[in-house]
Design a protein around this motif. Structure first.
Motif, PDB file in Angstrom:
ATOM      1  N   LYS A  25       0.825  -1.205   0.000  1.00 14.61           N
ATOM      2  CA  LYS A  25       0.000   0.000   0.000  1.00 14.61           C
ATOM      3  C   LYS A  25       0.861   1.257   0.000  1.00 14.61           C
ATOM      4  CE  LYS A  25      -4.131  -1.794   2.304  1.00 14.61           C
ATOM      5  NZ  LYS A  25      -4.955  -1.748   3.519  1.00 14.61           N
ATOM      6  N   ASP A  26       1.937   1.249   0.779  1.00 17.09           N
ATOM      7  CA  ASP A  26       2.838   2.404   0.808  1.00 17.09           C
ATOM      8  C   ASP A  26       3.491   2.623  -0.557  1.00 17.09           C
ATOM      9  OD1 ASP A  26       2.195   2.753   3.459  1.00 17.09           O
ATOM     10  OD2 ASP A  26       4.011   1.722   4.213  1.00 17.09           O
ATOM     11  N   ALA A  27       3.894   1.564  -1.195  1.00 14.57           N
ATOM     12  CA  ALA A  27       4.522   1.681  -2.517  1.00 14.57           C
ATOM     13  C   ALA A  27       3.527   2.197  -3.545  1.00 14.57           C
ATOM     14  CB  ALA A  27       5.082   0.337  -2.952  1.00 14.57           C
ATOM     15  N   ALA A  28       2.276   1.782  -3.468  1.00 15.88           N
ATOM     16  CA  ALA A  28       1.253   2.249  -4.401  1.00 15.88           C
ATOM     17  C   ALA A  28       0.921   3.712  -4.166  1.00 15.88           C
ATOM     18  CB  ALA A  28       0.000   1.382  -4.271  1.00 15.88           C
ATOM     19  N   ALA A  29       0.926   4.166  -2.909  1.00 14.18           N
ATOM     20  CA  ALA A  29       0.604   5.558  -2.603  1.00 14.18           C
ATOM     21  C   ALA A  29       1.693   6.494  -3.110  1.00 14.18           C
ATOM     22  CB  ALA A  29       0.404   5.735  -1.096  1.00 14.18           C
ATOM     23  N   THR A  30       2.936   6.089  -3.060  1.00 17.27           N
ATOM     24  CA  THR A  30       4.022   6.943  -3.543  1.00 17.27           C
ATOM     25  C   THR A  30       4.106   6.960  -5.056  1.00 17.27           C
ATOM     26  OG1 THR A  30       5.598   5.125  -3.357  1.00 17.27           O
ATOM     27  CG2 THR A  30       5.398   6.590  -1.458  1.00 17.27           C
ATOM     28  N   ALA A  31       3.589   5.939  -5.722  1.00 13.69           N
ATOM     29  CA  ALA A  31       3.652   5.882  -7.191  1.00 13.69           C
ATOM     30  C   ALA A  31       2.661   6.827  -7.833  1.00 13.69           C
ATOM     31  CB  ALA A  31       3.403   4.461  -7.676  1.00 13.69           C
ATOM     32  N   GLY A  32       1.599   7.211  -7.156  1.00 17.21           N
ATOM     33  CA  GLY A  32       0.616   8.124  -7.717  1.00 17.21           C
ATOM     34  C   GLY A  32      -0.582   7.374  -8.258  1.00 17.21           C
ATOM     35  N   PRO A  33      -1.585   8.135  -8.694  1.00 18.56           N
ATOM     36  CA  PRO A  33      -2.805   7.483  -9.193  1.00 18.56           C
ATOM     37  C   PRO A  33      -2.534   6.775 -10.533  1.00 18.56           C
ATOM     38  CG  PRO A  33      -2.951   9.841  -9.519  1.00 18.56           C
ATOM     39  CD  PRO A  33      -1.689   9.588  -8.744  1.00 18.56           C
ATOM     40  N   ARG A  34      -3.124   5.617 -10.692  1.00 23.92           N
ATOM     41  CA  ARG A  34      -2.976   4.834 -11.925  1.00 23.92           C
ATOM     42  C   ARG A  34      -4.348   4.468 -12.463  1.00 23.92           C
ATOM     43  NH1 ARG A  34       0.718  -0.190 -11.180  1.00 23.92           N
ATOM     44  NH2 ARG A  34       0.080  -0.337 -13.330  1.00 23.92           N
ATOM     45  N   ARG A  35      -4.426   4.355 -13.800  1.00 29.77           N
ATOM     46  CA  ARG A  35      -5.665   3.879 -14.405  1.00 29.77           C
ATOM     47  C   ARG A  35      -5.711   2.371 -14.299  1.00 29.77           C
ATOM     48  NH1 ARG A  35      -6.730   5.704 -20.334  1.00 29.77           N
ATOM     49  NH2 ARG A  35      -8.372   4.206 -20.045  1.00 29.77           N
ATOM     50  N   SER A  36      -6.850   1.866 -13.983  1.00 30.18           N
ATOM     51  CA  SER A  36      -6.969   0.408 -13.928  1.00 30.18           C
ATOM     52  C   SER A  36      -7.113  -0.115 -15.356  1.00 30.18           C
ATOM     53  CB  SER A  36      -8.176   0.003 -13.087  1.00 30.18           C
ATOM     54  OG  SER A  36      -9.360   0.480 -13.688  1.00 30.18           O
ATOM     55  N   PRO A  37      -6.421  -1.179 -15.679  1.00 32.27           N
ATOM     56  CA  PRO A  37      -6.534  -1.731 -17.035  1.00 32.27           C
ATOM     57  C   PRO A  37      -7.910  -2.350 -17.245  1.00 32.27           C
ATOM     58  CG  PRO A  37      -5.230  -3.177 -15.654  1.00 32.27           C
ATOM     59  CD  PRO A  37      -5.520  -1.942 -14.849  1.00 32.27           C
ATOM     60  N   GLN A  38      -8.349  -2.330 -18.522  1.00 28.56           N
ATOM     61  CA  GLN A  38      -9.634  -2.925 -18.831  1.00 28.56           C
ATOM     62  C   GLN A  38      -9.507  -4.442 -18.735  1.00 28.56           C
ATOM     63  OE1 GLN A  38     -10.856  -1.610 -22.649  1.00 28.56           O
ATOM     64  NE2 GLN A  38     -11.525   0.385 -21.921  1.00 28.56           N
ATOM     65  N   VAL A  39     -10.479  -5.033 -18.143  1.00 28.68           N
ATOM     66  CA  VAL A  39     -10.482  -6.477 -17.979  1.00 28.68           C
ATOM     67  C   VAL A  39     -11.048  -7.087 -19.246  1.00 28.68           C
ATOM     68  CG1 VAL A  39     -11.397  -8.383 -16.627  1.00 28.68           C
ATOM     69  CG2 VAL A  39     -10.775  -6.235 -15.498  1.00 28.68           C
ATOM     70  N   LYS A  40     -10.310  -8.043 -19.839  1.00 27.77           N
ATOM     71  CA  LYS A  40     -10.798  -8.707 -21.046  1.00 27.77           C
ATOM     72  C   LYS A  40     -11.719  -9.844 -20.639  1.00 27.77           C
ATOM     73  CE  LYS A  40      -7.121  -7.541 -24.128  1.00 27.77           C
ATOM     74  NZ  LYS A  40      -6.290  -7.994 -25.205  1.00 27.77           N
ATOM     75  N   ARG A  41     -12.800  -9.953 -21.353  1.00 27.70           N
ATOM     76  CA  ARG A  41     -13.768 -10.997 -21.063  1.00 27.70           C
ATOM     77  C   ARG A  41     -14.029 -11.791 -22.334  1.00 27.70           C
ATOM     78  NH1 ARG A  41     -17.773  -6.966 -17.934  1.00 27.70           N
ATOM     79  NH2 ARG A  41     -16.483  -6.708 -16.107  1.00 27.70           N
ATOM     80  N   GLY A  42     -14.341 -13.041 -22.178  1.00 31.52           N
ATOM     81  CA  GLY A  42     -14.705 -13.862 -23.318  1.00 31.52           C
ATOM     82  C   GLY A  42     -13.520 -14.139 -24.212  1.00 31.52           C
ATOM     83  N   PHE A  43     -13.705 -13.981 -25.500  1.00 39.08           N
ATOM     84  CA  PHE A  43     -12.684 -14.284 -26.488  1.00 39.08           C
ATOM     85  C   PHE A  43     -11.986 -13.018 -26.945  1.00 39.08           C
ATOM     86  CE2 PHE A  43     -15.668 -17.808 -26.885  1.00 39.08           C
ATOM     87  CZ  PHE A  43     -14.793 -18.863 -26.673  1.00 39.08           C
TER      88      PHE A  43
END
Length: 176
Positions: A25-43
């Motif tokens: 959590k500490d490492a993520a807080a210092t890295a800054g905000p990140r966009r979450s990748p889109q989750v691929k579904r199906g094929f």
């Protein structure tokens, strides 16, 4: 939780898991905000709207088996062997029932088709009809598959029996 040298102290069980979670959590807080990748579904589809093929043909549509087989045959260079098989398999439909009744294809090598006739009269007739037969064969299996036609008459009986042979006059001396 950590010692001054940055190493983990001697933790056990759930305390070790809590320390690892806090470090992440500490490492993520210092890295800054990140966009979450889109989750691929199906094929391989994403959250974006799917594109449907609609009424037009598309590469995703099911393909007929004949089209797939012909594509594989051309990719692997099987065209000549398939044409030969088609010629031998559909011989009576290509040349006609009357010719097929009295003549059979024997081999096809380098564009030369060898045909065995049932009698010498039919062999002569096939030699006279050679151009018409070549045109029928070209229409049936394609141009360039058969370029010349070689007609053989019926074969004479062989007097050779076994693997050994003595040269000479042959069986003529036994009838005397």
């Amino acid at each position: 939780m950590f010692g001054p040298d940055g190493n983990y102290p001697q933790l056990r069980g759930s305390d070790l898991a809590k320390a690892a979670l806090q470090a992440a959590k500490d490492a993520a807080a210092t890295a800054g905000p990140r966009r979450s990748p889109q989750v691929k579904r199906g094929f391989g589809t994403s959250r974006r709207r799917r594109r449907w093929s609609g009424a037009q043909p598309d590469e995703r549509d099911p393909q007929p088996l004949g089209r797939l087989a012909s594509r594989i045959a051309t990719e692997r260079g099987w065209g000549g062997q398939l044409a030969t098989g088609q010629l031998f398999g559909k011989w009576s439909a290509i040349v006609g029932a009357d010719v097929a009744e009295h003549a059979q294809p024997v081999s096809l090598r380098e564009g030369e088709l060898t045909v065995q006739a049932a009698s010498t009269a039919w062999a002569t007739q096939l030699r006279l009809l050679q151009r018409q037969l070549l045109a029928k064969i070209a229409a049936g299996v394609g141009n360039g598959v058969v370029t010349t036609l070689k007609v053989h008459g019926p074969s004479a009986p062989s007097w050779r029996h076994g693997t050994r042979h003595v040269s000479g006059r042959g069986p003529r001396d036994t009838y005397g």
